[in-house]
Write a protein that holds these residues in place. Sequence first.
Motif, PDB file in Angstrom:
ATOM      1  N   MET A   1       0.851  -1.247   0.059  1.00  0.00           N
ATOM      2  CA  MET A   1      -0.047  -0.040  -0.032  1.00  0.00           C
ATOM      3  C   MET A   1       0.872   1.164   0.055  1.00  0.00           C
ATOM      4  N   LEU A   2       1.908   1.131   0.774  1.00  0.00           N
ATOM      5  CA  LEU A   2       3.097   2.247   0.656  1.00  0.00           C
ATOM      6  C   LEU A   2       3.987   2.553  -0.483  1.00  0.00           C
ATOM      7  N   ASN A   3       3.971   3.473  -0.840  1.00  0.00           N
ATOM      8  CA  ASN A   3       5.299   3.931  -1.785  1.00  0.00           C
ATOM      9  C   ASN A   3       6.579   4.058  -1.010  1.00  0.00           C
ATOM     10  N   ASN A   4       7.674   4.476  -1.759  1.00  0.00           N
ATOM     11  CA  ASN A   4       8.982   4.386  -1.044  1.00  0.00           C
ATOM     12  C   ASN A   4       8.820   5.684   0.021  1.00  0.00           C
ATOM     13  N   ARG A   5       8.214   6.776  -0.367  1.00  0.00           N
ATOM     14  CA  ARG A   5       8.116   8.125   0.354  1.00  0.00           C
ATOM     15  C   ARG A   5       7.476   7.505   1.500  1.00  0.00           C
ATOM     16  N   LEU A   6       6.025   6.854   1.372  1.00  0.00           N
ATOM     17  CA  LEU A   6       5.417   6.887   2.520  1.00  0.00           C
ATOM     18  C   LEU A   6       6.140   5.872   3.738  1.00  0.00           C
ATOM     19  N   ARG A   7       6.878   4.943   3.080  1.00  0.00           N
ATOM     20  CA  ARG A   7       7.305   3.819   3.684  1.00  0.00           C
ATOM     21  C   ARG A   7       8.522   4.478   4.529  1.00  0.00           C
ATOM     22  N   GLY A   8       9.388   5.592   3.986  1.00  0.00           N
ATOM     23  CA  GLY A   8      10.156   6.229   4.802  1.00  0.00           C
ATOM     24  C   GLY A   8       9.867   7.085   5.997  1.00  0.00           C
ATOM     25  N   ILE A   9       8.686   7.596   5.628  1.00  0.00           N
ATOM     26  CA  ILE A   9       7.810   8.411   6.724  1.00  0.00           C
ATOM     27  C   ILE A   9       7.255   7.396   7.911  1.00  0.00           C
ATOM     28  N   LYS A  10       6.795   6.240   7.500  1.00  0.00           N
ATOM     29  CA  LYS A  10       6.384   5.315   8.533  1.00  0.00           C
ATOM     30  C   LYS A  10       7.557   4.887   9.321  1.00  0.00           C
ATOM     31  N   ASN A  11       9.021   4.502   8.685  1.00  0.00           N
ATOM     32  CA  ASN A  11       9.784   4.246   9.380  1.00  0.00           C
ATOM     33  C   ASN A  11      10.305   5.156  10.551  1.00  0.00           C
ATOM     34  N   MET A  12       9.883   6.263  10.386  1.00  0.00           N
ATOM     35  CA  MET A  12      10.448   7.433  11.307  1.00  0.00           C
ATOM     36  C   MET A  12       9.520   7.405  12.624  1.00  0.00           C
ATOM     37  N   ILE A  13       8.286   6.722  12.619  1.00  0.00           N
ATOM     38  CA  ILE A  13       7.346   6.682  13.596  1.00  0.00           C
ATOM     39  C   ILE A  13       7.921   5.570  14.821  1.00  0.00           C
ATOM     40  N   PRO A  14       8.212   5.761  15.840  1.00  0.00           N
ATOM     41  CA  PRO A  14       8.483   4.849  16.889  1.00  0.00           C
ATOM     42  C   PRO A  14       7.188   3.779  17.070  1.00  0.00           C
ATOM     43  N   HIS A  15       7.749   2.444  17.208  1.00  0.00           N
ATOM     44  CA  HIS A  15       6.541   1.338  17.449  1.00  0.00           C
ATOM     45  C   HIS A  15       5.972   1.685  19.040  1.00  0.00           C
ATOM     46  N   GLY A  16       4.933   1.710  19.085  1.00  0.00           N
ATOM     47  CA  GLY A  16       4.284   1.744  20.296  1.00  0.00           C
ATOM     48  C   GLY A  16       3.861   3.479  20.799  1.00  0.00           C
ATOM     49  N   THR A  17       3.924   3.974  19.475  1.00  0.00           N
ATOM     50  CA  THR A  17       3.265   5.508  19.739  1.00  0.00           C
ATOM     51  C   THR A  17       1.917   5.479  20.108  1.00  0.00           C
ATOM     52  N   LYS A  18       1.336   6.165  20.916  1.00  0.00           N
ATOM     53  CA  LYS A  18      -0.159   5.976  21.398  1.00  0.00           C
ATOM     54  C   LYS A  18      -0.996   6.674  20.141  1.00  0.00           C
ATOM     55  N   PHE A  19      -0.670   7.967  20.392  1.00  0.00           N
ATOM     56  CA  PHE A  19      -1.458   8.931  19.487  1.00  0.00           C
ATOM     57  C   PHE A  19      -1.108   9.590  18.598  1.00  0.00           C
ATOM     58  N   VAL A  20      -1.273   9.380  17.212  1.00  0.00           N
ATOM     59  CA  VAL A  20      -0.568  10.089  16.041  1.00  0.00           C
ATOM     60  C   VAL A  20      -1.931  10.998  15.537  1.00  0.00           C
ATOM     61  N   LEU A  21      -1.298  12.179  14.993  1.00  0.00           N
ATOM     62  CA  LEU A  21      -2.268  13.177  14.085  1.00  0.00           C
ATOM     63  C   LEU A  21      -1.498  13.126  12.902  1.00  0.00           C
ATOM     64  N   ASP A  22      -2.220  12.660  11.694  1.00  0.00           N
ATOM     65  CA  ASP A  22      -1.679  12.895  10.417  1.00  0.00           C
ATOM     66  C   ASP A  22      -2.600  13.853   9.538  1.00  0.00           C
ATOM     67  N   VAL A  23      -1.883  15.131   9.276  1.00  0.00           N
ATOM     68  CA  VAL A  23      -2.404  16.100   8.973  1.00  0.00           C
ATOM     69  C   VAL A  23      -2.367  16.162   7.352  1.00  0.00           C
ATOM     70  N   GLY A  24      -3.438  16.352   6.532  1.00  0.00           N
ATOM     71  CA  GLY A  24      -3.475  15.947   5.318  1.00  0.00           C
ATOM     72  C   GLY A  24      -3.376  14.731   4.896  1.00  0.00           C
ATOM     73  N   THR A  25      -4.078  13.754   5.328  1.00  0.00           N
ATOM     74  CA  THR A  25      -3.975  12.547   5.215  1.00  0.00           C
ATOM     75  C   THR A  25      -4.285  11.917   3.756  1.00  0.00           C
ATOM     76  N   ASP A  26      -4.896  12.841   3.122  1.00  0.00           N
ATOM     77  CA  ASP A  26      -5.512  12.247   1.773  1.00  0.00           C
ATOM     78  C   ASP A  26      -6.375  10.829   1.807  1.00  0.00           C
ATOM     79  N   HIS A  27      -5.656   9.943   1.214  1.00  0.00           N
ATOM     80  CA  HIS A  27      -6.187   8.456   1.185  1.00  0.00           C
ATOM     81  C   HIS A  27      -6.186   7.601   2.578  1.00  0.00           C
ATOM     82  N   SER A  28      -5.527   8.108   3.485  1.00  0.00           N
ATOM     83  CA  SER A  28      -5.114   7.521   4.778  1.00  0.00           C
ATOM     84  C   SER A  28      -4.335   6.229   4.688  1.00  0.00           C
TER      85      SER A  28
END
Length: 241
Positions: A1-28
Motif C-alpha cells: 500500500m505504501l510507496n517508498n516515500r510513505l514507507r520512509g515516513i512510516k519508518n520514522m514513527i517509533p513502535h508503540g506510539t499511542k496517539f498520532v495526528l496525520d495532517v493532510g492524510t488524503d487516502h489515509s
Amino acid sequence: MLNNRLRGIKNMIPHGTKFVLDVGTDHSYLPITLIQEEIASYVIASDISVFPLEDANENIRKHGLEECIETRLGDGLQVLNENEYPDLVVIAGVSGEGIVKILQEGYNKLEFDPILVLQAMEDSYSLRKYLLEIGYNFDKEVLISDKKRYYQIIRSIREKGYKNYSKLELEYGPQILKNPTKTLKEFLEKELAKINRVINNVNRSSSKDDEIIDKKNKFVKRYHDLQEVYRNAFSHEKRYH
Ligand SMILES: C[S@@+](CC[C@H](N)C(=O)[O-])C[C@H]1O[C@@H](n2cnc3c(N)ncnc32)[C@H](O)[C@@H]1O
C-alpha cells in the motif's frame, strides 16, 4: 500500500506510539499501515478537503479500522479539541511554507512537545529554520528517492540549547549529510550538474549586465560550497550505504 516515500515516513514513527495526528492524510494509507503494523494505537487522520477525506473513510471502512482511526475535516492542527495533545504529528506531501503555516497557526498544540515527522515537497530550508526558531532540532532525517524525485523526511524533537547550522545543512539536512547514502550521492551529483548548467548558460550570454554577472557569481559560489559539502560527505575514508 505504501510507496517508498510513505514507507520512509512510516519508518520514522517509533513502535508503540499511542496517539498520532496525520495532517493532510488524503487516502489515509499511512494511518491504516500504522494501525495494521501496530506502530500506533490511535490515529486522527485529518484533511482540509472533503473529497480526500471521503477516500480516507472508504479505505478505513474497507480495512475495518474505524475504531482506531478517526477522520476529521479541518485545517492543520485546528482539528484537535481543547484537551487533545497527540504524541506525534505527521505533516507530509505539503510545501515547506504550508507546513510552517500549519505549525504557526497550531502552535499552542505543540505545548507538550509532540514528535514531528515532516516531509515538505519543497523548501525544507525554511521549514528547518522555523523548527529551530521554536526550539525543535533534527533527531533523524532521511533522503528517499521515489519515481525519480527526492524527498527529505525530517523527524524533529524539542531540545534545549542553541544549534548552529550552515545554510546548506538547513537546505539538505544535517543528519542526511552526516549519514551519506548512495541516494544522497546521486542527488548531490544531480544538484551540482543543474547548477553547472545554469553557469554554462550564463557564460554563453554576452551580456555585461551587472545583474547577470551577479547571478553568475552567486551560482559559482553555490557550486563551490555544494562541491565542498559533497567532498566532505564522500571523502574516501568514509563509507556510505
Ligand atoms: C499531496 S497530499 C499528501 C497526502 C499524504 N499526507 C501523503 O504524504 O501522501 C496533501 C494533502 O494535504 C491536504 N492539506 C493541504 N493543506 C492542509 C491543511 N492546512 N490542513 C489539512 N490538510 C491539508 C490536501 O487536501 C491533500 O489531501
